[in-house]
Every structure is written in structure tokens, then in C-alpha cells.
Design a protein around this motif. Structure first.
Motif, PDB file in Angstrom:
ATOM      1  N   LEU A  42       1.115  -1.026  -0.140  1.00 20.36           N
ATOM      2  CA  LEU A  42       0.019   0.075  -0.600  1.00 20.36           C
ATOM      3  C   LEU A  42       0.855   1.457   0.145  1.00 20.36           C
ATOM      4  O   LEU A  42       1.806   1.420   0.859  1.00 20.36           O
ATOM      5  CB  LEU A  42      -0.908   0.153   0.930  1.00 20.36           C
ATOM      6  N   ALA A  43       0.932   1.815  -0.887  1.00 17.06           N
ATOM      7  CA  ALA A  43       1.154   3.657  -0.925  1.00 17.06           C
ATOM      8  C   ALA A  43       0.540   4.556  -0.434  1.00 17.06           C
ATOM      9  O   ALA A  43      -1.423   4.736  -0.627  1.00 17.06           O
ATOM     10  CB  ALA A  43       1.626   3.966  -2.488  1.00 17.06           C
ATOM     11  N   MET A  44       1.206   5.059   0.499  1.00 13.46           N
ATOM     12  CA  MET A  44       0.038   5.984   1.442  1.00 13.46           C
ATOM     13  C   MET A  44       0.743   7.540   1.282  1.00 13.46           C
ATOM     14  O   MET A  44       1.408   7.271   0.627  1.00 13.46           O
ATOM     15  CB  MET A  44      -0.198   5.399   2.943  1.00 13.46           C
ATOM     16  N   GLY A  45      -0.217   8.312   2.915  1.00 15.72           N
ATOM     17  CA  GLY A  45       0.046   9.309   2.310  1.00 15.72           C
ATOM     18  C   GLY A  45      -0.450   9.991  -0.104  1.00 15.72           C
ATOM     19  O   GLY A  45      -0.988   9.589  -0.462  1.00 15.72           O
ATOM     20  N   SER A  46       0.992  11.204   0.368  1.00 11.18           N
ATOM     21  CA  SER A  46       0.461  11.801  -0.708  1.00 11.18           C
ATOM     22  C   SER A  46       0.743  10.729  -2.065  1.00 11.18           C
ATOM     23  O   SER A  46      -0.211  10.961  -2.991  1.00 11.18           O
ATOM     24  CB  SER A  46       1.854  12.832  -0.856  1.00 11.18           C
ATOM     25  N   ASP A  61       5.934   6.688   2.155  1.00  6.39           N
ATOM     26  CA  ASP A  61       4.785   5.997   3.618  1.00  6.39           C
ATOM     27  C   ASP A  61       4.526   4.921   3.007  1.00  6.39           C
ATOM     28  O   ASP A  61       3.294   4.994   1.950  1.00  6.39           O
ATOM     29  CB  ASP A  61       3.499   7.159   3.773  1.00  6.39           C
ATOM     30  N   ASN A  62       4.437   3.660   3.701  1.00  2.00           N
ATOM     31  CA  ASN A  62       4.046   2.746   3.097  1.00  2.00           C
ATOM     32  C   ASN A  62       3.648   1.703   3.692  1.00  2.00           C
ATOM     33  O   ASN A  62       4.088   1.569   5.154  1.00  2.00           O
ATOM     34  CB  ASN A  62       4.825   2.181   1.916  1.00  2.00           C
ATOM     35  N   ALA A  63       2.569   0.431   3.174  1.00  2.00           N
ATOM     36  CA  ALA A  63       2.638  -0.312   4.522  1.00  2.00           C
ATOM     37  C   ALA A  63       2.180  -2.122   3.644  1.00  2.00           C
ATOM     38  O   ALA A  63       1.632  -2.111   2.319  1.00  2.00           O
ATOM     39  CB  ALA A  63       0.890   0.164   4.881  1.00  2.00           C
ATOM     40  N   LEU A  64       2.324  -3.012   4.470  1.00  2.00           N
ATOM     41  CA  LEU A  64       1.790  -4.192   3.429  1.00  2.00           C
ATOM     42  C   LEU A  64       1.643  -5.310   4.345  1.00  2.00           C
ATOM     43  O   LEU A  64       1.510  -4.868   5.554  1.00  2.00           O
ATOM     44  CB  LEU A  64       3.395  -5.173   3.522  1.00  2.00           C
ATOM     45  N   VAL A  65       0.171  -5.498   3.654  1.00  2.00           N
ATOM     46  CA  VAL A  65      -0.666  -6.808   4.189  1.00  2.00           C
ATOM     47  C   VAL A  65      -0.455  -7.500   3.888  1.00  2.00           C
ATOM     48  O   VAL A  65      -0.461  -7.719   2.305  1.00  2.00           O
ATOM     49  CB  VAL A  65      -2.223  -5.707   4.134  1.00  2.00           C
ATOM     50  N   PHE A  66      -1.014  -9.069   4.634  1.00  4.32           N
ATOM     51  CA  PHE A  66      -0.983  -9.496   3.742  1.00  4.32           C
ATOM     52  C   PHE A  66      -1.613 -10.915   4.812  1.00  4.32           C
ATOM     53  O   PHE A  66      -2.912 -10.454   5.835  1.00  4.32           O
ATOM     54  CB  PHE A  66       0.796 -10.576   4.611  1.00  4.32           C
ATOM     55  N   ILE A 115      -3.058   9.504   7.844  1.00  3.14           N
ATOM     56  CA  ILE A 115      -2.118   8.279   6.119  1.00  3.14           C
ATOM     57  C   ILE A 115      -2.241   8.000   6.731  1.00  3.14           C
ATOM     58  O   ILE A 115      -2.880   7.396   4.906  1.00  3.14           O
ATOM     59  CB  ILE A 115      -1.089   8.914   7.280  1.00  3.14           C
ATOM     60  N   PHE A 116      -2.932   7.004   7.151  1.00  2.42           N
ATOM     61  CA  PHE A 116      -3.853   5.570   6.859  1.00  2.42           C
ATOM     62  C   PHE A 116      -4.546   5.385   5.715  1.00  2.42           C
ATOM     63  O   PHE A 116      -4.549   4.395   4.382  1.00  2.42           O
ATOM     64  CB  PHE A 116      -3.484   4.754   8.173  1.00  2.42           C
ATOM     65  N   PHE A 117      -5.705   5.934   5.788  1.00  2.00           N
ATOM     66  CA  PHE A 117      -7.095   6.237   5.007  1.00  2.00           C
ATOM     67  C   PHE A 117      -6.359   6.614   3.955  1.00  2.00           C
ATOM     68  O   PHE A 117      -8.225   6.171   3.214  1.00  2.00           O
ATOM     69  CB  PHE A 117      -7.836   6.996   5.837  1.00  2.00           C
TER      70      PHE A 117
END
Length: 639
Positions: A368-372, A385-390, A463-465
Motif C-alpha cells: 500500500l502506498a500511503m500519504g501523498s 509512506d507505505n504499508a504491507l498487508v498479508f 495518513i493510513f486512510f
């Protein structure tokens, strides 16, 4: 005794055209005749079909809107130093527009009878006014019309003109011209071309181009024995020279070369052989320019075998961005193109990093790319800003599964850093275990934010949303989005807290719309463009779109455009917010490119009067959307 008020008026007027064309004594004499008028907000200055006053006006403080009453639209907004109401006096006509104050104003009323004699004695003054009336702008010498924020009025239909992305890019041409006269021996010309590493020699007479010799001429006419190396330039040169203006786009240059079956174009000041040459454009120059085309860049990105190969391609994106801004392409389209290229870089880095892993991913995952970047608004090299969901796994397998994805995420964030994305100072990256977890882990995290909306929780959720999927499984992302909306529906007070956060950013302006700057720290006396303008607009868009239970739209101006559809009664303000955000993002991007930084902090003394005024025009929109947020979500209840 001197009239100190008239001297203050004179000091003000001499800063702005057309008064800046007057001599000091003329300004001082005129200023003695000026009347000072105070107007409340939304007060009429003059109306349509009203007989022209015997004065025209300039804005000292505040802003005046010029309305087309018939079309019910604002034609222009007059800011500090702008004049209005002069055209009817010169044409001896009635007012065709309505002038109404946008806010409380101080106006200077200037008698036309005192101004008219100056027109006859000052040619520059007269020319300025004639030009402004002819071009329908108050300042005909400005780069863009005053009525448009940062020139964001360029329109075209990309579905009808698929070549437009090539066409808008200026070609880069060789400016280190090497020339000789017609009597120069070919041997000398070949030596000079080799020495200067050029593919063409310009032949001139009296500094005007009369012929050209290229590598192809040397091959076809000298190497074949048709002429000896002792022949002169005049014997083998191509003449007359085919010339074009120095301002050419890639498509125009390609078409010119194909049309004339040549490999080099001579560029002159006026596009003819009657003016001095400024450069030579080759097919190789065009190929280099094509490298800045988005489709070519993305193809190149997908072909890379290492992260190191991505870095120059990512750098080329900035050259592409400069070209789009120079050509005044709409910011909405520019943002989509740059975001697609950014996304392609992210995807390719993920693919390359996956190839370095010893094993395939144990379960499905999504990056997931987050923020701008998640909002498709990341134009410059800012932090990641990023996240990884598994996928969920049995409890006994969670630790080893997370360890795999953390290892992968560290490789990916390192790769992103290598090509220009700085590490997030707050460590909001997938390499952090908090942002690399299962779908249930993220559900638990978002539930905590929504049910316990303290200041920190709200900031993290904002940021996450604003996320979008860069790589991986669509179902995981859809599942998370659906869960978030469901939880918000169960705890509506959360939106009130989000709305409250949207109102925490300080106002961009103070009394009489003066800029509020940083009071201390590294950026003292600078204007925080992000915190005072962009963030209030994006924060408002987010809470409003969430209140309609809509996901899948993360971009700020697209959120406002959707809101305009959902709430026709607020359509005007939502579209104004959409326009203002794009204009501000464009301004920040330009500032960042010029100053080689993020464009966030602006040194006001480096801005032109026009730039300052255009910035100020967005402040009213920000104020209005914050008032709407405050009333709708009853923010006072939590304060």
C-alpha cells in the motif's frame, strides 16, 4: 505642510503598473486628488449598466470581484495594486460588469479628469492600457492571465489527441554551434567536426545560415570519392538551409524531418534564413527527448534488471514534470502521469526484490502506498509512506510469515530510498512491524483508532486512510476498505474528531489577508504552503468523503468533484476547493523544482506580486470549507 496621506498613496501607487510608468512628481500630483474609500464585505462598488463614475479604482487592501451578472460567474478578482473601472471611462460607456467586494476593502478612487492628461504625455502608459484592453488582462506583460490561478486554464482532450504528451515537450538542441564559410576545405570541416564531437557543420555568410554539412554528406560525397577532401564546403553543402523557430516540440520536429527527409534542422531566431542561427537539432536530440515521454519511461522502467538502473529513469521523471509545467498542462493530468510513473517504479522494485528472496511469498499480500503517493499527489522527491498487508495465517505461523515480509519490505524501502524517496522520519513504512502485518492486524489497528480517537490515533489514521494499492492482491485491499467504512458507521463520533483535526491547521492569512509565516525555527519568516493550504483542503476532503461511505477515491480534487455530484447545493464550494488544491499543488511543485527542495516552505520575498495575489485567492476557499466542516460535524462538541 506636506500632505502625508497623499505621500503614502503615492508610495503605494508607484509600485504597480500603470502608475509605475509615471514620473515621481506626476504620481505625487495625482495622489493629491485621490479619495480613500472603505467598503464592507459583499458591498457593491458599481453595477451593470450603471453610468460610469468620474473615477476609476485601485485596490489598496482586500479584494474586489468582477461579476458577469448575466452568466452568474466571477470574471476576475482584483487584488492589491489592481485597477478596475477604467475601461468604461475611456470608452465613454456604461459598466458591463458588476464590482463587489470579496472582503472588507480599502480602495483608492482616482479622478479620470486628472489621469487623462497623463495618457497624452506618457507613451508607455498609453501603450500599457491599450495592450491590456486588447488582451483583456490588467497586466498584458504577465506570463498568464490574472483571472486564472497559476495558468491552470490549458484545455485539451487527450482521448482525441493521443500524441499530445509528446507534443507538449520542448526538444533539447545543440547550442554549441560551430560554423565556417563556404570556401572552407572539407578536410578542415571534418577535423573540426571530430574535434567538437558534432554531427553537422553550419555554413554561414554574414552570420546568416546558407548551408549545412552533416556526417551523412561526408559519407556519401567524400568517402565514396565523389569529391576529394580538398573540395570546399560550397561544393557539398545542402542549400538552401531548412530553418525552423527555436521553440519546437518533439512532434513538430519529427514531422519537419519526415516532411523534408533530413536528419538535422537549423533553428534560428525567427525561424527563417534571414536571422541568426541559435542551434542545430538532430534526430539524436529527438530520441533523447523521447526518453522523457511517459510511455517510453514506463517501458524502460519495466525492462530494468537492477534498482540502480531505475535511478536515472526516476530522475527523468523530474525533467518530464518540468516540461509539463512549462507547457501549462492541467495539474490533474500531470499528477496522474507522474503517479503512474512513480507507481511503475514501486512495482518494479517490488518485483526485483521478490527475485532476490530465497522463497516465494508464503501467502498473498498487497503493498500500500500511503500519504501523498496514495492520493496520487506526490510530484517531487518526498519521503515514503507505505504499508504491507498479508493474508491471515494460523497463530503459530504468524511470526515466521511476518519475518518473511519484513525482510522483503526492508529490501523494498531500501530500493525506494536509492532512487530518491527518503525514509519516513516517523518510520511509517512497511519495514516497521506495526505497518507490516496481517489483514486482521490492520483491522485491529483501525478499530483502535476509530473507537479511541485521541490526537495521535487520528493523525495516524489520516495518513493510513489515504492509501492505494501499488502491488499485490486486490481482494485484501477491498476487504480492508470495507471494514474501515463499517467501523466508521458504528462509531460516527470518530468523524467529528477527524473533522476537528481538519480545523487544527492554522489559517494561511491574518489581518487584510497578510501571510502568516513561521515565527521561529529553521523556517522562520517563511510560509508553510503544505500546512497552511494543502493540508486543510486534503483533510476536509477526506472527512467529507468518508462521511458518504465512499472508498476507492483517495485523490483530493477527485474527492471534491465526487462531493460536488453528491451535494449539488454545495457544488460551487467543492469545485472551488478542487481547483484551488490543484493550483496550490502546481505552485508547490514549481517552487520545489526551482529551489531543488520539497517546495513546502516559501520565501515570500522571492515571489512576484502576481504570485502572492494568486496564492491569496485560495485563502477564501480554505476558510469557507473549514466553516462548512465546523458546522456539519459540530466540532465544538469535542472542544
Amino acid at each position: 505642510m506636506q500632505n502625508t496621506i497623499s505621500f503614502r498613496v503615492a508610495d503605494f501607487l508607484k509600485r504597480f503598473p500603470p502608475f509605475s510608468y509615471l514620473q515621481q512628481n506626476q504620481i505625487e500630483t495625482l495622489s493629491e486628488e485621490v479619495s480613500i474609500i472603505y467598503k464592507e464585505k459583499n458591498e457593491l462598488v458599481f453595477d451593470v449598466e450603471e453610468t460610469a463614475h468620474n473615477v476609476f479604482y485601485t485596490v489598496h487592501k482586500g479584494a474586489v470581484a468582477l461579476w458577469s451578472v448575466q452568466e452568474q460567474i466571477v470574471v476576475d478578482i482584483c487584488d492589491e495594486g489592481d485597477i478596475f473601472g477604467l475601461r468604461p471611462l475611456m470608452a465613454q460607456d456604461k459598466y458591463r460588469l458588476q464590482a463587489r467586494t470579496e472582503e472588507e476593502c480599502i480602495l483608492y478612487a482616482i479622478p479620470f479628469s486628472s489621469f487623462r492628461p497623463l495618457l497624452k504625455s506618457n507613451e508607455r502608459l498609453a501603450d500599457f492600457l491599450v495592450e491590456s484592453f486588447a488582451s483583456n488582462t490588467r497586466n498584458p506583460y504577465s506570463k498568464s492571465h490574472k483571472g486564472k490561478l497559476f495558468g491552470d486554464d490549458f484545455k485539451f482532450n487527450p482521448t482525441k489527441d493521443k500524441s499530445v504528451l509528446l507534443d507538449v515537450q520542448d526538444v533539447k538542441y545543440a547550442k554549441n554551434l560551430v560554423s565556417c564559410n563556404a570556401a572552407t576545405p572539407i578536410k578542415t570541416i571534418a577535423e573540426q567536426m571530430t574535434l567538437n564531437r558534432i554531427g553537422a557543420m553550419l555554413i554561414t555568410k554574414n552570420e546568416l545560415p546558407i548551408g549545412i554539412i552533416t556526417d551523412k554528406d561526408l559519407r556519401n560525397k567524400i568517402a565514396t570519392g565523389l569529391f576529394t577532401p580538398h573540395a570546399t564546403a560550397e561544393q557539398i553543402m545542402s542549400s538552401p538551409v531548412i530553418t525552423y523557430p527555436k521553440k519546437m516540440t518533439v512532434t513538430q520536429a519529427q514531422m519537419a524531418m519526415m516532411k523534408n527527409d533530413i536528419s538535422h534542422l537549423v533553428l534560428t531566431q525567427d525561424g527563417t534564413v534571414n536571422s541568426k542561427a541559435v542551434g542545430i537539432l538532430s534526430k539524436n536530440d529527438i530520441m533523447l527527448s523521447l526518453g522523457n515521454n511517459p510511455s517510453v519511461l514506463i517501458k524502460g522502467i519495466k525492462r530494468t534488471k537492477t534498482v540502480a538502473q531505475l535511478k536515472p529513469l526516476r530522475k527523468s521523471t523530474m525533467n518530464l514534470l518540468r516540461g509539463y509545467l512549462d507547457q501549462n498542462i492541467p495539474m490533474g493530468l500531470v499528477a496522474k502521469i507522474i503517479s503512474e510513473i512513480n507507481d511503475a517504479c514501486i512495482k518494479q522494485i517490488i518485483k526485483l526484490c521478490l527475485e532476490t528472496m530465497q522463497d516465494a511469498p508464503p501467502v498473498k499480500f498487497a503493498w500500500l502506498a500511503m500519504g501523498s503517493q496514495g492520493r496520487q499527489e506526490q510530484m517531487l522527491h518526498t519521503d515514503q509512506d507505505n504499508a504491507l498487508v498479508f493474508e491471515n495465517v494460523p497463530e503459530d505461523l504468524f511470526e515466521v510469515t511476518q519475518a518473511y515480509f519484513l525482510d522483503l519490505a526492508k529490501k523494498i524501502t531500501k530500493g525506494l530510498h536509492h532512487i530518491g524517496y527518503a525514509y519516513c522520519p516517523a518510520d511509517m513504512m512497511a519495514s516497521n512491524p506495526k505497518w507490516c502485518t496481517s489483514i486482521d492486524g490492520f483491522k485491529e489497528l483501525t478499530t483502535n483508532w476509530i473507537t479511541n480517537p485521541g490526537p495521535d490515533e487520528v493523525l495516524l489514521s489520516l495518513i493510513f486512510f489515504d492509501y492505494s494499492k501499488s502491488y499485490g492482491d486486490d481482494h485484501l485491499v477491498a476487504q480492508l476498505s470495507e471494514y474501515i467504512l463499517k467501523e466508521i458507521g458504528r462509531y460516527p463520533i470518530y468523524l467529528t474528531h477527524v473533522a476537528g483535526n481538519a480545523l487544527t491547521n492554522p489559517s494561511p492569512s491574518g489581518f487584510f489577508r497578510s501571510f502568516l509565516v513561521e515565527q521561529d525555527g529553521e523556517h522562520k519568516d517563511q510560509f508553510d504552503l503544505k500546512k497552511r493550504t494543502l493540508m486543510p483542503l486534503s483533510d476536509a476532503a477526506r472527512v467529507l468523503i468518508l462521511s458518504h461511505n465512499i472508498t476507492g477515491i483517495s485523490n483530493t480534487w477527485e474527492r471534491y468533484e465526487k462531493l460536488a455530484e453528491l451535494e449539488p447545493n454545495n457544488k460551487e464550494i467543492y469545485l472551488a476547493c478542487s481547483y484551488a488544491f490543484k493550483a496550490l499543488l502546481k505552485f508547490r511543485t514549481k517552487q520545489g523544482l526551482e529551489n531543488k527542495d520539497t517546495g513546502r516552505y516559501i520565501k515570500l520575498d522571492r515571489l512576484s506580486k502576481e504570485e502572492k495575489m494568486k496564492l491569496k485567492r485560495t485563502f477564501k476557499t480554505i476558510k469557507e470549507i473549514q466553516e462548512l466542516i465546523n458546522l456539519r460535524f459540530k466540532v465544538a462538541q469535542i472542544r
